[in-house]
Scaffold this active site. Structure first.
Site, PDB file in Angstrom:
ATOM      1  N   ILE A 132      -2.355 -10.138   7.499  1.00 30.83           N
ATOM      2  CA  ILE A 132      -3.600 -10.787   7.876  1.00 30.83           C
ATOM      3  C   ILE A 132      -3.624 -12.091   7.097  1.00 30.83           C
ATOM      4  CG2 ILE A 132      -4.873  -9.463   6.123  1.00 30.83           C
ATOM      5  CD1 ILE A 132      -7.384  -9.807   7.823  1.00 30.83           C
ATOM      6  N   SER A 133      -3.866 -13.188   7.787  1.00 35.16           N
ATOM      7  CA  SER A 133      -3.802 -14.498   7.159  1.00 35.16           C
ATOM      8  C   SER A 133      -4.867 -14.648   6.079  1.00 35.16           C
ATOM      9  CB  SER A 133      -3.984 -15.603   8.200  1.00 35.16           C
ATOM     10  OG  SER A 133      -2.939 -15.579   9.143  1.00 35.16           O
ATOM     11  N   ALA A 134      -4.637 -15.593   5.184  1.00 42.11           N
ATOM     12  CA  ALA A 134      -5.619 -15.894   4.149  1.00 42.11           C
ATOM     13  C   ALA A 134      -6.884 -16.443   4.807  1.00 42.11           C
ATOM     14  CB  ALA A 134      -5.051 -16.915   3.165  1.00 42.11           C
TER      15      ALA A 134
END
Length: 333
Positions: A132-134
């Site tokens: 999950i992206s930042a």
């Protein structure tokens, strides 16, 4: 220093801050350490420092946990957004509102990453070599698309992964809009449906593997209508110098996905969102009207023509471009 008479000469030494002074008294830098008192006892037994520090640490940890519990998950997520606003990653009130409502913790796989890291600004593993992206990357993508994520717009989330951006975009386009999330990994796609339903219950949701509010089959009537009108001369936020920020590393578009040409399997839907398992570069989009906004979460060596064809006239797409395990740039079309 304590003691009388020559007490002023009882400055601390390198040996624990204690030294004998005139008259055989003991001077200590610890408060309350009078001559021969408990301060001297503590000073003469340095091991007790460990006990004292442990107690202080326990008190501080308890206070921190109590504050976190009082603030709640919603407050923790709001804190993430506040920090992104403070540093300029979020400038749109609509983006800020959407990200405050979508709690990142609900999209973390506890088998892959500690939930205590949910509100840190860094990518986290969610399984099967995906992340999950930042939060700042989610903010960047939503900021670039926000002028096209208007009420009633159609949005596409390719490589939807955890489902976080699918949920955020669904809030931004509203109940008359439509968001389609496509994920090649069945396990991730299935889990994302539950995460979206938990994070935006006001948008309903149903899935073959769980309950939920009754959803409109295939989306609402508005979703099947002609493509929505493009936004009128939206204000475009500035792009990052040098071609854009670094995108997350991972599998390129199409690699390891469902076989080309296979039909997608719908896993869940709500009043204005759907998540399907399939390959976005196959025939999944063949019967879909064009999309006003397209987010691509998986990198491509070049811009895929299938996605360019799916973009509405005057629409916008944001996509990381670059080879696998190489420096990638976030491009806007």
């Amino acid at each position: 220093s304590s003691g009388s008479g020559s007490g002023s000469s009882g400055s601390s030494s390198a040996s624990g801050g204690v030294r004998p002074v005139a008259g055989g008294r003991v001077s200590s830098c610890i408060a309350g350490g009078g001559s021969g008192g408990s301060g001297a006892l503590w000073a003469l037994r340095p091991g007790r420092w460990a006990v004292l520090l442990s107690l202080l640490a326990a008190c501080m940890l308890g206070t921190w946990r109590a504050m976190g519990a009082a603030r709640g998950a919603g407050g923790m997520q709001a804190g993430v957004v506040d920090r992104l606003q403070a540093r300029g990653s979020i400038t749109s009130a609509r983006v800020a509102d959407a990200m405050r409502q979508v709690d990142r913790k609900l999209f973390i796989n506890p088998a892959e990453a500690s939930l205590t890291h949910a509100y840190q600004d860094r990518p986290l593993p969610i399984g099967n070599d995906q992340t999950i992206s930042a939060p700042h990357m989610h903010a960047t993508c939503l900021e670039q698309l926000q002028a096209y994520l208007t009420p009633g717009a159609r949005a596409l989330d390719v490589g939807s992964g955890s489902g976080y951006l699918t949920a955020a975009m669904a809030l931004m386009v509203g109940p008359t809009g439509s968001v389609l999330g496509i994920e090649s990994d069945l396990e991730l796609a299935t889990r994302s449906v539950d995460s979206i339903r938990a994070s935006v219950p006001q948008l309903g949701g149903a899935s073959p593997h769980g309950g939920g509010d009754a959803a409109v089959p295939g989306g609402s009537a508005e979703h099947a209508a002609a493509p929505s009108s493009p936004p009128a001369t939206p204000d475009q936020p500035p792009l990052y110098p040098g071609g854009g920020p670094r995108a997350r590393r991972g599998t390129a578009v199409g690699a390891g996905w469902a076989p080309a040409g296979s039909s997608a399997t719908q896993l869940g839907e709500g009043t204005n969102w759907r998540v399907v398992h399939g390959n976005a570069l196959s025939d999944v989009l063949s019967n879909e009207p064009p999309f006003d906004a397209i987010h691509v979460g998986a990198a491509a060596d070049t811009l895929p023509t299938e996605l360019l064809d799916a973009l509405a006239r005057n629409g916008r797409m944001i996509i990381p471009v670059g080879g696998r395990w190489q420096l990638q740039t976030l491009e806007v079309v």
